[in-house]
Write a protein that holds these residues in place. Structure first.
Motif, mmCIF file in Angstrom:
data_model
loop_
_atom_site.group_PDB
_atom_site.id
_atom_site.type_symbol
_atom_site.label_atom_id
_atom_site.label_comp_id
_atom_site.label_asym_id
_atom_site.label_seq_id
_atom_site.Cartn_x
_atom_site.Cartn_y
_atom_site.Cartn_z
ATOM 1 N N PHE A 1 20.170 54.853 12.917
ATOM 2 C CA PHE A 1 18.832 55.542 12.461
ATOM 3 C C PHE A 1 18.975 55.080 10.865
ATOM 4 O O PHE A 1 19.997 54.959 10.253
ATOM 5 N N GLY A 2 17.926 55.297 10.266
ATOM 6 C CA GLY A 2 17.508 55.114 9.120
ATOM 7 C C GLY A 2 16.127 54.619 8.446
ATOM 8 O O GLY A 2 15.321 54.281 9.392
ATOM 9 N N GLU A 3 16.065 54.598 7.450
ATOM 10 C CA GLU A 3 14.718 54.098 6.820
ATOM 11 C C GLU A 3 14.437 52.577 6.655
ATOM 12 O O GLU A 3 13.558 52.087 6.675
ATOM 13 N N ASP A 4 15.666 51.981 6.123
ATOM 14 C CA ASP A 4 15.718 50.371 5.952
ATOM 15 C C ASP A 4 15.608 49.898 7.282
ATOM 16 O O ASP A 4 16.805 49.665 7.739
ATOM 17 N N GLU A 5 14.839 48.953 7.495
ATOM 18 C CA GLU A 5 14.567 47.959 8.821
ATOM 19 C C GLU A 5 15.843 47.177 8.842
ATOM 20 O O GLU A 5 16.131 46.780 10.043
ATOM 21 N N ASN B 1 14.887 66.452 15.312
ATOM 22 C CA ASN B 1 13.999 65.393 15.662
ATOM 23 C C ASN B 1 13.107 65.984 16.715
ATOM 24 O O ASN B 1 11.898 65.323 16.639
ATOM 25 N N ALA B 2 13.502 66.451 17.865
ATOM 26 C CA ALA B 2 12.641 66.716 18.990
ATOM 27 C C ALA B 2 11.563 67.791 18.478
ATOM 28 O O ALA B 2 10.460 67.923 19.266
ATOM 29 N N THR B 3 11.997 68.662 17.612
ATOM 30 C CA THR B 3 11.067 69.551 17.026
ATOM 31 C C THR B 3 9.701 68.965 16.376
ATOM 32 O O THR B 3 8.683 69.386 16.553
ATOM 33 N N ALA B 4 10.050 68.080 15.473
ATOM 34 C CA ALA B 4 9.198 67.180 14.841
ATOM 35 C C ALA B 4 8.429 66.617 15.837
ATOM 36 O O ALA B 4 6.867 66.538 15.497
ATOM 37 N N ASN C 1 5.727 54.754 20.386
ATOM 38 C CA ASN C 1 5.705 55.953 21.310
ATOM 39 C C ASN C 1 7.051 55.795 21.997
ATOM 40 O O ASN C 1 7.208 56.291 23.107
ATOM 41 N N LEU C 2 8.232 55.390 21.327
ATOM 42 C CA LEU C 2 9.420 55.537 21.744
ATOM 43 C C LEU C 2 10.385 56.087 20.696
ATOM 44 O O LEU C 2 10.248 55.595 19.467
ATOM 45 N N SER C 3 11.372 57.075 20.961
ATOM 46 C CA SER C 3 12.126 57.665 20.143
ATOM 47 C C SER C 3 13.470 57.459 20.763
ATOM 48 O O SER C 3 13.781 57.155 21.959
ATOM 49 N N VAL C 4 14.676 57.405 20.076
ATOM 50 C CA VAL C 4 16.120 57.669 20.429
ATOM 51 C C VAL C 4 16.575 58.800 19.993
ATOM 52 O O VAL C 4 16.734 59.049 18.807
ATOM 53 N N TYR D 1 14.290 60.256 11.996
ATOM 54 C CA TYR D 1 13.727 61.350 13.045
ATOM 55 C C TYR D 1 13.936 60.627 14.518
ATOM 56 O O TYR D 1 13.279 61.171 15.430
ATOM 57 N N GLY D 2 14.510 59.529 14.458
ATOM 58 C CA GLY D 2 14.768 58.935 15.646
ATOM 59 C C GLY D 2 13.608 57.993 16.211
ATOM 60 O O GLY D 2 13.588 57.550 17.370
ATOM 61 N N GLN D 3 12.550 57.947 15.517
ATOM 62 C CA GLN D 3 11.302 57.267 15.853
ATOM 63 C C GLN D 3 11.715 55.609 16.053
ATOM 64 O O GLN D 3 11.985 55.093 14.735
#
Length: 530
Positions: free
Chosen positions: A470-474, A518-521, A490-493, A482-484
């Motif tokens: 995870f991170g912001e840099d692709e 992350n699940a709360t968000a 519509n997929l999270s890890v 946030y795992g998105q």
């Protein structure tokens, strides 16, 4: 004293559980959220999302077991509760990997050690891996929430003799040591945590979050192996799964799952494997790369008195004396812990055969074992391993590089010094060709010259991390902080695969806390406007 079985009681009260091995025809299921995997990530996510009023389906490839199945016998625990019956290894067979395979995942069979993510790891992720919003202060309330939810608190009883040797060695040498926090409630201190808790004291997902989700109307499908993610134009359309029989073989029955949102919590081997097999976008070829194991070394010691390391809480003391000693990016550090000492586990992870092996096992009750968990993923020459697809599943390549072997030599020396300081009569580094060492002076000289190599030196792992960072840099990550997913809306890890390095600490509480955040968000986003 009668043991209350929450699984049996829940099933009798009408939980929505389907054992896919019993299905005779193809099935279709729908919900707001479908979660693949029921371990630390999947269990926490299911609890939070159902509490928010969302309909949830949990899918688990393993069976649903409970305390009535936990016989405290290795011969049944490993084939019933572990991936590949506890015999999983890297492709070259140099590292043994222990991972759970049942409802509750590895939380059902772990040793209860609960440690917050080290601040050094969080700082490294922020500085080098583009992770945001996960400072020590930001995560503190989420860790506190999960510690309360799972009764995680410092073990207040005296350590068993195996852990006491680690503590005493540290005291005598002036080294750091810590009393471990454990996720237990009403623990009987039997020492058989790795075989499933027979009295439901371990606050695993099996007896906490999963029952809570089922009580709120979630559905659980066990013995169902998700094999494909159908996706198009940045959206997951469905998941395809195969029903498995009791021998983990496909029965021919196929299952389809549709949802508004999908969560992968299948663990750091199976989540990347599923994503790769489904050909999801991966423009920077990150999936399955940088898989970390905390590759672990063992040192045995014979004491004059009985150790009886099979009895009592498996882990209650650890030492971080050497984890961050050289800084995050310096020479690899290592955490010192002990494992439970059970016959099959120890016999398969020690040395020799015939007379020499029999001699070691004859001293079984006087045997103390210390382990060193190598912190991988920070040094430039510690890039971890790679998960590859194979026709029948996956394989894991994990090259043991020079920087690892330098750490291994230091770790063997530290463990021997500690064991002699604790009163060991003799010490045996678990590497082929090593003799019993009769003193710290003898050990220091011998370990400095010992031959270390794959297959020659026993290396094991119970912590698999990374492969879908995870991170912001692709260019560095597959999902955001946030795992998105960066590529599928519509997929999270939510599991240990998102960690961009190893932790330098046992991972379950890190997964609990970060998943809770992350699940709360996600729950807020999915319920917005209702």
């Amino acid at each position: 004293m009668a043991i209350i079985d929450p699984i049996l009681n829940g099933l009798q009260d009408g939980w929505r559980h389907t054992d896919a091995s019993k299905l005779l025809h193809n099935q279709h299921f729908e919900a707001d959220v479908v979660i693949v995997g029921t371990g630390a990530g999947g269990g926490v996510a299911a609890d939070i999302l159902t509490a928010a009023g969302l309909s949830v389906i949990m899918i688990e490839a393993g069976p649903l077991k409970s305390s009535r199945d936990f016989t405290m016998e290795e011969r049944s625990a490993y084939p019933n509760l572990y991936q590949q019956a506890g015999a999983m290894k890297t492709a070259d067979k140099a590292i043994g990997i222990f991972q759970g395979r049942a409802v509750g995942g590895s939380t059902t069979i772990n040793w209860t050690t609960s440690i917050r993510t080290p601040p050094e790891a969080l700082a490294f992720w922020e500085q080098h891996k583009s992770v945001t919003g996960l400072s020590e202060a930001a995560l503190a309330p989420w860790f506190a929430q999960m510690e309360q939810r799972l009764n995680i608190q410092e073990w207040s009883y005296d350590p068993n003799r195996n852990n006491a040797a680690l503590k005493q060695g540290c005291i005598n040498l002036g080294w750091d040591y810590t009393v471990i926090k454990r996720n237990v409630l009403g623990c009987w201190n039997t020492g058989y945590c790795g075989m499933g808790c027979p009295v439901n004291a371990k606050q695993s997902m099996l007896v906490t979050t999963i029952p809570a989700a089922l009580d709120k109307g979630a559905r659980l499908i066990s013995r169902a192996n998700v094999v494909n993610i159908e996706h198009h134009n940045g959206q997951v359309l469905a998941l395809k799964a195969q029903a498995l029989n009791e021998r983990n073989q496909p029965t021919g029955v196929e299952l389809q799952f549709k949802a508004r949102h999908y969560i992968l919590s299948a663990g750091a081997l199976h989540t990347p494997t599923l994503l790769m097999r489904s050909a999801v976008p991966d423009p920077h070829q990150l999936l399955g790369k940088r898989t970390f194991l905390h590759p672990t070394l063992l040192s045995g010691a014979i004491f004059a008195d009985a150790i009886n390391g099979h009895s009592g809480a498996p882990q209650s003391i650890y030492s971080d004396q050497f984890v961050w000693q050289a800084g995050a990016e310096g020479e690899l550090g290592y955490k010192l812990e002990v494992p439970p000492i059970h016959p099959v586990l120890i016999a398969s992870k020690t040395l020799g055969y015939g007379a020499s092996h029999a001699e070691l096992m004859a001293k079984f009750n006087q045997l103390q074992v210390t382990i060193a968990l190598i912190r991988d993923g920070y040094h430039p020459d510690s890039q971890g391993g790679t998960v590859h697809l194979t026709p029948t599943g996956f394989s894991v390549d994990y090259p043991l590089t020079d920087v690892f072997w330098r750490a291994a030599r230091r770790a063997f020396a530290s463990m021997a010094e500690l064991q002699f300081a604790a009163g060991a009569v003799k010490v045996l580094p678990i590497s082929d060709g090593m003799p019993y060492l009769s003193s710290w002076k003898d050990a220091k000289e011998t370990i400095a010259q010992m031959s270390l190599a794959p297959l020659r030196t026993v290396v094991a792992s119970a912590h698999v991390m990374g492969g879908c960072p995870f991170g912001e840099d692709e260019q560095l990550s597959m999902v955001n902080s946030y795992g998105q997913s960066h590529y599928l809306d519509n997929l999270s890890v939510m599991d240990g695969s998102i960690f961009p390095t190893s932790l330098g600490a046992n991972p379950q509480l890190s997964i609990y806390g970060i998943t809770a955040r992350n699940a709360t968000a996600l729950a807020q986003r999915l319920t917005q406007g209702r």
